[in-house]
Design a protein around this motif. Sequence first.
Motif, short mmCIF file in Angstrom:
data_model
loop_
_atom_site.label_atom_id
_atom_site.label_comp_id
_atom_site.label_asym_id
_atom_site.label_seq_id
_atom_site.Cartn_x
_atom_site.Cartn_y
_atom_site.Cartn_z
N LEU A 90 6.89 8.45 -12.82
CA LEU A 90 7.79 8.15 -11.71
C LEU A 90 8.03 9.33 -10.77
O LEU A 90 8.07 9.14 -9.56
N VAL A 91 8.20 10.52 -11.29
CA VAL A 91 8.53 11.67 -10.45
C VAL A 91 7.27 12.33 -9.90
O VAL A 91 7.16 12.57 -8.69
N TRP A 92 6.32 12.63 -10.76
CA TRP A 92 5.12 13.34 -10.34
C TRP A 92 4.01 12.41 -9.91
O TRP A 92 2.94 12.85 -9.51
N GLU A 93 4.23 11.08 -10.01
CA GLU A 93 3.32 10.05 -9.56
C GLU A 93 1.91 10.19 -10.12
O GLU A 93 0.92 10.04 -9.42
N LEU A 94 1.84 10.49 -11.43
CA LEU A 94 0.55 10.53 -12.10
C LEU A 94 0.11 9.11 -12.42
O LEU A 94 0.92 8.18 -12.49
N ASN A 95 -1.17 8.91 -12.62
CA ASN A 95 -1.72 7.60 -12.93
C ASN A 95 -1.19 7.15 -14.30
O ASN A 95 -1.37 7.84 -15.30
#
Length: 54
Positions: free
Chosen positions: A15-20
């Motif tokens: 959610l925060v770092w928008e990783l897959n």
Amino acid sequence: MIDLALVAIAIPMVLVWELNAAIVAGVMIAIIVLAHLVFNQRVCLDCGAQWRPR
């Protein structure tokens, strides 16, 4: 306990770092499998009992 800690770490990663999310889930599953093998926390899928080392 390890499973809950990894879920708590995975949520901000997605959610925060928008990783897959698929890659994060794959890494978390691999860590969980290795942790269960290292700490002898394997569980029988039929009855739910923990396996005891002999």
